[in-house]
Design a protein around this motif. Structure first.
Motif, PDB file in Angstrom:
ATOM      1  N   MET A  23      30.258  57.467  58.550  1.00  0.00           N
ATOM      2  CA  MET A  23      30.744  56.556  57.740  1.00  0.00           C
ATOM      3  C   MET A  23      30.730  54.942  58.402  1.00  0.00           C
ATOM      4  N   SER A  24      30.137  54.123  57.710  1.00  0.00           N
ATOM      5  CA  SER A  24      29.823  52.673  58.230  1.00  0.00           C
ATOM      6  C   SER A  24      31.416  52.286  58.503  1.00  0.00           C
ATOM      7  N   ILE A  25      31.196  51.147  59.633  1.00  0.00           N
ATOM      8  CA  ILE A  25      32.513  50.301  59.880  1.00  0.00           C
ATOM      9  C   ILE A  25      32.783  49.726  58.713  1.00  0.00           C
ATOM     10  N   TYR A  26      32.152  49.272  57.788  1.00  0.00           N
ATOM     11  CA  TYR A  26      32.463  48.603  56.584  1.00  0.00           C
ATOM     12  C   TYR A  26      33.392  49.250  55.767  1.00  0.00           C
ATOM     13  N   ALA A  27      32.901  50.632  55.548  1.00  0.00           N
ATOM     14  CA  ALA A  27      33.629  51.389  54.899  1.00  0.00           C
ATOM     15  C   ALA A  27      35.053  51.798  55.441  1.00  0.00           C
ATOM     16  N   VAL A  28      35.086  52.289  56.668  1.00  0.00           N
ATOM     17  CA  VAL A  28      36.342  52.490  57.486  1.00  0.00           C
ATOM     18  C   VAL A  28      37.410  51.203  57.098  1.00  0.00           C
ATOM     19  N   LEU A  29      36.865  49.978  57.366  1.00  0.00           N
ATOM     20  CA  LEU A  29      37.712  48.796  57.073  1.00  0.00           C
ATOM     21  C   LEU A  29      38.056  49.013  55.647  1.00  0.00           C
ATOM     22  N   LEU A  30      37.432  49.068  54.700  1.00  0.00           N
ATOM     23  CA  LEU A  30      37.809  49.140  53.268  1.00  0.00           C
ATOM     24  C   LEU A  30      38.728  49.952  53.219  1.00  0.00           C
ATOM     25  N   ASP A  31      38.668  51.101  53.429  1.00  0.00           N
ATOM     26  CA  ASP A  31      39.496  52.309  53.417  1.00  0.00           C
ATOM     27  C   ASP A  31      40.654  51.956  53.857  1.00  0.00           C
ATOM     28  N   THR A  32      41.010  51.484  55.098  1.00  0.00           N
ATOM     29  CA  THR A  32      41.880  50.932  55.937  1.00  0.00           C
ATOM     30  C   THR A  32      42.816  49.860  55.113  1.00  0.00           C
ATOM     31  N   VAL A  33      42.134  48.939  54.637  1.00  0.00           N
ATOM     32  CA  VAL A  33      42.606  47.741  53.796  1.00  0.00           C
ATOM     33  C   VAL A  33      43.318  48.279  52.492  1.00  0.00           C
ATOM     34  N   LEU A  34      42.632  49.332  51.820  1.00  0.00           N
ATOM     35  CA  LEU A  34      43.109  49.898  50.786  1.00  0.00           C
ATOM     36  C   LEU A  34      44.361  50.774  50.923  1.00  0.00           C
ATOM     37  N   HIS A  35      44.264  51.473  52.088  1.00  0.00           N
ATOM     38  CA  HIS A  35      45.619  52.370  52.542  1.00  0.00           C
ATOM     39  C   HIS A  35      46.777  51.332  52.653  1.00  0.00           C
ATOM     40  N   GLU A  36      46.412  50.168  53.630  1.00  0.00           N
ATOM     41  CA  GLU A  36      47.490  49.546  53.656  1.00  0.00           C
ATOM     42  C   GLU A  36      48.294  48.644  52.356  1.00  0.00           C
ATOM     43  N   ARG A  37      47.226  48.442  51.564  1.00  0.00           N
ATOM     44  CA  ARG A  37      47.793  47.848  50.333  1.00  0.00           C
ATOM     45  C   ARG A  37      48.787  48.642  49.363  1.00  0.00           C
ATOM     46  N   GLN A  38      48.206  50.346  49.486  1.00  0.00           N
ATOM     47  CA  GLN A  38      48.974  50.977  48.842  1.00  0.00           C
ATOM     48  C   GLN A  38      50.532  51.126  49.369  1.00  0.00           C
ATOM     49  N   GLN A  39      50.488  50.833  50.687  1.00  0.00           N
ATOM     50  CA  GLN A  39      51.902  51.107  51.400  1.00  0.00           C
ATOM     51  C   GLN A  39      52.719  49.879  51.181  1.00  0.00           C
ATOM     52  N   GLN A  40      52.375  48.872  50.490  1.00  0.00           N
ATOM     53  CA  GLN A  40      52.738  47.400  50.479  1.00  0.00           C
ATOM     54  C   GLN A  40      53.692  47.328  49.366  1.00  0.00           C
ATOM     55  N   GLY A  41      53.714  48.408  48.299  1.00  0.00           N
ATOM     56  CA  GLY A  41      54.460  48.142  47.158  1.00  0.00           C
ATOM     57  C   GLY A  41      54.023  48.411  45.783  1.00  0.00           C
ATOM     58  N   PRO A  42      54.412  47.604  44.744  1.00  0.00           N
ATOM     59  CA  PRO A  42      54.291  47.821  43.456  1.00  0.00           C
ATOM     60  C   PRO A  42      52.606  47.488  43.465  1.00  0.00           C
ATOM     61  N   VAL A  43      52.017  48.014  42.262  1.00  0.00           N
ATOM     62  CA  VAL A  43      50.558  47.629  41.812  1.00  0.00           C
ATOM     63  C   VAL A  43      50.677  46.475  40.849  1.00  0.00           C
ATOM     64  N   MET A  44      49.861  45.660  41.004  1.00  0.00           N
ATOM     65  CA  MET A  44      49.541  44.463  39.986  1.00  0.00           C
ATOM     66  C   MET A  44      49.503  45.057  38.497  1.00  0.00           C
ATOM     67  N   ALA A  45      49.737  44.036  37.718  1.00  0.00           N
ATOM     68  CA  ALA A  45      49.635  44.496  36.212  1.00  0.00           C
ATOM     69  C   ALA A  45      47.959  44.205  36.099  1.00  0.00           C
TER      70      ALA A  45
END
Length: 113
Positions: free
Chosen positions: A1-23
């Motif tokens: 997996m590329s570094i970019y894909a790892v960064l993207l996956d990390t950011v998405l995971h952190e956003r999921q942990q932050q709370g409610p999903v946007m409308a």
């Protein structure tokens, strides 16, 4: 997996942990805002910070694209963003098939070349 894909996956995971999903409307607004920023930085970035700015803008756009697509029942995989342009294009095309065009008619023709 590329570094970019790892960064993207990390950011998405952190956003999921932050709370409610946007409308849905908020997700679309975020996607369009990030797309606009991505286009602006493509033409405006100069100097040493150009690469960092380009990567940050691409990550922001791809996160917004994935979150919007997920809200429509599309299940994108961050690991497929290797290279990012291919998966980005696939998701944008999936949105077009659902009637959501992120590009104007003149942009769509040039974006696929």
């Amino acid at each position: 997996m590329s570094i970019y894909a790892v960064l993207l996956d990390t950011v998405l995971h952190e956003r999921q942990q932050q709370g409610p999903v946007m409308a849905p409307g908020e997700r679309l607004a975020a996607l369009l805002r990030c797309r606009s920023q991505l286009e602006a930085s493509t033409y405006a970035s100069r100097g040493a910070d150009r690469v960092a700015t380009a990567v940050a803008d691409q990550l922001a756009y791809d996160v917004a694209l994935i979150e919007f697509a997920r809200g429509l029942g599309i299940d994108p995989d961050p690991r497929r963003f290797d290279p990012p342009q291919l998966e980005r294009h696939r998701l944008e095309e999936a949105l077009v098939l659902r009637g959501i065009a992120l590009y104007g008619p003149d942009e769509l023709d040039s974006s696929s070349s």
